[in-house]
Scaffold this motif. Structure first.
Motif, PDB file in Angstrom:
ATOM      1  N   GLN A 119      79.323  -3.627  57.391  1.00  0.00           N
ATOM      2  CA  GLN A 119      79.494  -2.578  56.399  1.00  0.00           C
ATOM      3  C   GLN A 119      80.496  -1.535  56.888  1.00  0.00           C
ATOM      4  OE1 GLN A 119      75.810  -0.867  54.909  1.00  0.00           O
ATOM      5  NE2 GLN A 119      74.678  -2.760  55.319  1.00  0.00           N
ATOM      6  N   THR A 120      80.988  -0.713  55.971  1.00  0.00           N
ATOM      7  CA  THR A 120      81.808   0.451  56.296  1.00  0.00           C
ATOM      8  C   THR A 120      81.205   1.657  55.578  1.00  0.00           C
ATOM      9  OG1 THR A 120      83.331   0.063  54.441  1.00  0.00           O
ATOM     10  CG2 THR A 120      83.914  -0.923  56.584  1.00  0.00           C
ATOM     11  N   ASP A 121      81.653   2.845  55.966  1.00  0.00           N
ATOM     12  CA  ASP A 121      81.097   4.051  55.353  1.00  0.00           C
ATOM     13  C   ASP A 121      82.115   5.176  55.457  1.00  0.00           C
ATOM     14  OD1 ASP A 121      79.342   5.746  54.102  1.00  0.00           O
ATOM     15  OD2 ASP A 121      77.720   5.506  55.556  1.00  0.00           O
ATOM     16  N   GLU A 122      81.816   6.305  54.837  1.00  0.00           N
ATOM     17  CA  GLU A 122      82.653   7.498  54.921  1.00  0.00           C
ATOM     18  C   GLU A 122      81.791   8.679  55.309  1.00  0.00           C
ATOM     19  OE1 GLU A 122      84.664   8.162  51.267  1.00  0.00           O
ATOM     20  OE2 GLU A 122      86.150   6.581  51.580  1.00  0.00           O
ATOM     21  N   LEU A 123      82.392   9.630  56.010  1.00  0.00           N
ATOM     22  CA  LEU A 123      81.687  10.834  56.433  1.00  0.00           C
ATOM     23  C   LEU A 123      82.604  12.031  56.235  1.00  0.00           C
ATOM     24  CD1 LEU A 123      79.300  12.286  57.818  1.00  0.00           C
ATOM     25  CD2 LEU A 123      80.365  11.736  60.020  1.00  0.00           C
ATOM     26  N   LEU A 124      82.160  12.985  55.407  1.00  0.00           N
ATOM     27  CA  LEU A 124      82.910  14.214  55.170  1.00  0.00           C
ATOM     28  C   LEU A 124      82.286  15.319  56.005  1.00  0.00           C
ATOM     29  CD1 LEU A 124      85.173  15.625  53.562  1.00  0.00           C
ATOM     30  CD2 LEU A 124      83.454  16.184  51.819  1.00  0.00           C
ATOM     31  N   LEU A 125      83.053  15.866  56.952  1.00  0.00           N
ATOM     32  CA  LEU A 125      82.550  16.908  57.828  1.00  0.00           C
ATOM     33  C   LEU A 125      82.662  18.283  57.172  1.00  0.00           C
ATOM     34  CD1 LEU A 125      84.080  15.633  61.196  1.00  0.00           C
ATOM     35  CD2 LEU A 125      81.812  15.179  60.243  1.00  0.00           C
ATOM     36  N   SER A 126      82.009  19.261  57.766  1.00  0.00           N
ATOM     37  CA  SER A 126      81.935  20.590  57.147  1.00  0.00           C
ATOM     38  C   SER A 126      83.287  21.269  57.027  1.00  0.00           C
ATOM     39  CB  SER A 126      80.991  21.484  57.973  1.00  0.00           C
ATOM     40  OG  SER A 126      81.487  21.662  59.294  1.00  0.00           O
ATOM     41  N   ASP A 127      84.271  20.891  57.847  1.00  0.00           N
ATOM     42  CA  ASP A 127      85.596  21.517  57.797  1.00  0.00           C
ATOM     43  C   ASP A 127      86.534  20.829  56.814  1.00  0.00           C
ATOM     44  OD1 ASP A 127      85.836  19.155  59.225  1.00  0.00           O
ATOM     45  OD2 ASP A 127      87.447  19.922  60.493  1.00  0.00           O
ATOM     46  N   THR A 129      87.289  17.537  57.062  1.00  0.00           N
ATOM     47  CA  THR A 129      87.789  16.314  57.696  1.00  0.00           C
ATOM     48  C   THR A 129      87.047  15.110  57.131  1.00  0.00           C
ATOM     49  OG1 THR A 129      88.458  17.368  59.759  1.00  0.00           O
ATOM     50  CG2 THR A 129      87.913  15.030  59.878  1.00  0.00           C
ATOM     51  N   LEU A 130      87.818  14.062  56.777  1.00  0.00           N
ATOM     52  CA  LEU A 130      87.231  12.842  56.230  1.00  0.00           C
ATOM     53  C   LEU A 130      87.356  11.728  57.261  1.00  0.00           C
ATOM     54  CD1 LEU A 130      85.966  11.246  53.897  1.00  0.00           C
ATOM     55  CD2 LEU A 130      88.292  10.804  53.042  1.00  0.00           C
ATOM     56  N   LEU A 131      86.224  11.119  57.605  1.00  0.00           N
ATOM     57  CA  LEU A 131      86.201  10.004  58.540  1.00  0.00           C
ATOM     58  C   LEU A 131      85.775   8.739  57.807  1.00  0.00           C
ATOM     59  CD1 LEU A 131      84.386  11.620  61.629  1.00  0.00           C
ATOM     60  CD2 LEU A 131      86.856  11.465  61.198  1.00  0.00           C
ATOM     61  N   HIS A 132      86.620   7.710  57.855  1.00  0.00           N
ATOM     62  CA  HIS A 132      86.258   6.396  57.369  1.00  0.00           C
ATOM     63  C   HIS A 132      85.696   5.633  58.567  1.00  0.00           C
ATOM     64  CE1 HIS A 132      88.572   7.040  53.611  1.00  0.00           C
ATOM     65  NE2 HIS A 132      89.400   7.700  54.410  1.00  0.00           N
ATOM     66  N   LEU A 133      84.482   5.112  58.446  1.00  0.00           N
ATOM     67  CA  LEU A 133      83.778   4.517  59.575  1.00  0.00           C
ATOM     68  C   LEU A 133      83.707   3.008  59.425  1.00  0.00           C
ATOM     69  CD1 LEU A 133      80.767   7.020  59.652  1.00  0.00           C
ATOM     70  CD2 LEU A 133      83.059   7.319  60.603  1.00  0.00           C
ATOM     71  N   ASN A 134      84.141   2.297  60.463  1.00  0.00           N
ATOM     72  CA  ASN A 134      84.083   0.845  60.440  1.00  0.00           C
ATOM     73  C   ASN A 134      82.711   0.356  60.913  1.00  0.00           C
ATOM     74  OD1 ASN A 134      84.998  -1.714  59.932  1.00  0.00           O
ATOM     75  ND2 ASN A 134      86.774  -1.592  61.284  1.00  0.00           N
ATOM     76  N   ALA A 135      82.473  -0.939  60.765  1.00  0.00           N
ATOM     77  CA  ALA A 135      81.184  -1.540  61.097  1.00  0.00           C
ATOM     78  C   ALA A 135      80.788  -1.254  62.542  1.00  0.00           C
ATOM     79  CB  ALA A 135      81.253  -3.049  60.860  1.00  0.00           C
TER      80      ALA A 135
END
Length: 326
Positions: A119-127, A129-135
């Motif tokens: 799976q993959t996912d995304e994480l939006l931080l409080s500042d 910043t957008l992180l696309h997360l790999n498996a």
């Protein structure tokens, strides 16, 4: 504990204050120390209840005097959090007026997300910043960034779009590698069970600090450059690429292998497809390959693409693929 009273009263020399701060960092979780601090701040509160009570409450919370820290399960994180104790205990000296002017925020909560294999996912931080997360990626991050840096802990692969903030650099810590940026777009990969740490820079500028027992190096990158650090050999290699042609894993499932050992490639494929790959030949596991897939290829298609010279044999049993030399 008389030296603590003198510390808060400002009766120590600069050298003595530094010694007390270091001692507080080491003993901040000691119940006797906490009781002593409570007693000192209670005395201050009695002397000027209106002025010191807000500071007392805030400092008590920051020091963890009211409840146990929720970060104890993350050793590196609690270590960094405790380093803030010395600064926190100085707050009562400022009084309510000074405290209100500083607007010191509450301690951030540390959070963690882990992406399952396949799976993959995304994480939006409080500042922002957008992180696309790999498996198979794990990220530990604060609910809000405090202080003069934005630090997160990453094990895995992320495609990062970092929000610009020159006053608060963004730092990724991953074992013996730190990546420092102000605002940029890049792909970073550093799994614990692979030898190669890789950073590909598309926009902005980054600084990579390697601090391993066998290698210490600082590398600065510009757009169109990538760096690979081999944890096994200690080698560092720089390469150029064309940013406008690059596709990240979050873009149509693109997969790339730049001169990687087959052992690292199979580890990546295990995470991406949720299957077990076993290399039966040591020489084969050390063989390096270049390969790029950007059309949502299947596992079989990727293995066939890597085996273009037809030197490998694949045998499947249950959910395991055994790879050997022909």
């Amino acid at each position: 504990m008389d030296f603590l009273k003198k510390y808060f009263a400002g009766q120590l020399t600069s050298q003595e204050e530094e010694q007390v701060q270091a001692w507080l960092v080491e003993h901040s979780e000691d119940p006797q120390v906490q009781d002593a601090l409570l007693a000192i701040m209670s005395d201050m509160e009695t002397e000027d209840k209106t002025a010191s009570s807000p500071a007392y409450v805030k400092v008590s919370r920051r020091l963890g005097l009211e409840r146990k820290s929720r970060f104890e399960k993350t050793v590196r994180t609690i270590g960094r959090w405790v380093m803030g104790v010395a600064a926190c205990v100085m707050l009562p000296l400022l009084g309510a007026f000074g405290y209100q002017r500083l607007h010191v925020p509450e301690q951030a909560e540390w959070l963690e997300v882990k992406v399952p294999y396949g799976q993959t996912d995304e994480l939006l931080l409080s500042d922002g910043t957008l992180l696309h997360l790999n498996a198979g990626t794990r990220v530990t991050y604060p609910s809000v960034f405090l202080g003069n840096e934005r630090r997160v802990f990453i094990e895995g692969e992320v495609f990062a779009e970092v929000a610009k903030n020159p006053e608060q650099p963004f730092i990724i810590e991953s074992g013996d590698v730190d990546v420092k940026v102000l605002g940029t777009t890049f792909n970073f990969k550093a799994y614990d069970n692979t030898e190669c740490v890789e950073l590909i820079l598309l926009e902005g500028a980054v600084q990579v600090d390697i601090d391993a027992a066998t290698r210490k190096k600082q590398v600065r990158l510009h757009p169109g450059e990538m760096v690979q650090y081999d944890r096994k050999s200690g080698e560092i290699e720089m390469k150029d690429f064309q940013p406008h042609l690059y596709k990240g894993f979050h873009d149509d499932g693109s997969i790339h292998f730049f001169n990687l050992r087959l052992s690292d490639i199979t580890s990546d494929l295990e995470r991406l497809f949720g299957v077990k790959l076993v290399l039966l030949d040591e020489e084969l596991s050390e063989t390096r390959y270049f390969a790029w897939f950007s059309n949502n290829e299947t596992l079989d298609q990727i293995l066939d693409g890597i085996n273009v010279d037809d030197k490998m044999d694949f045998r499947r049993k249950d959910n395991v693929i055994y790879i050997s030399k022909k």
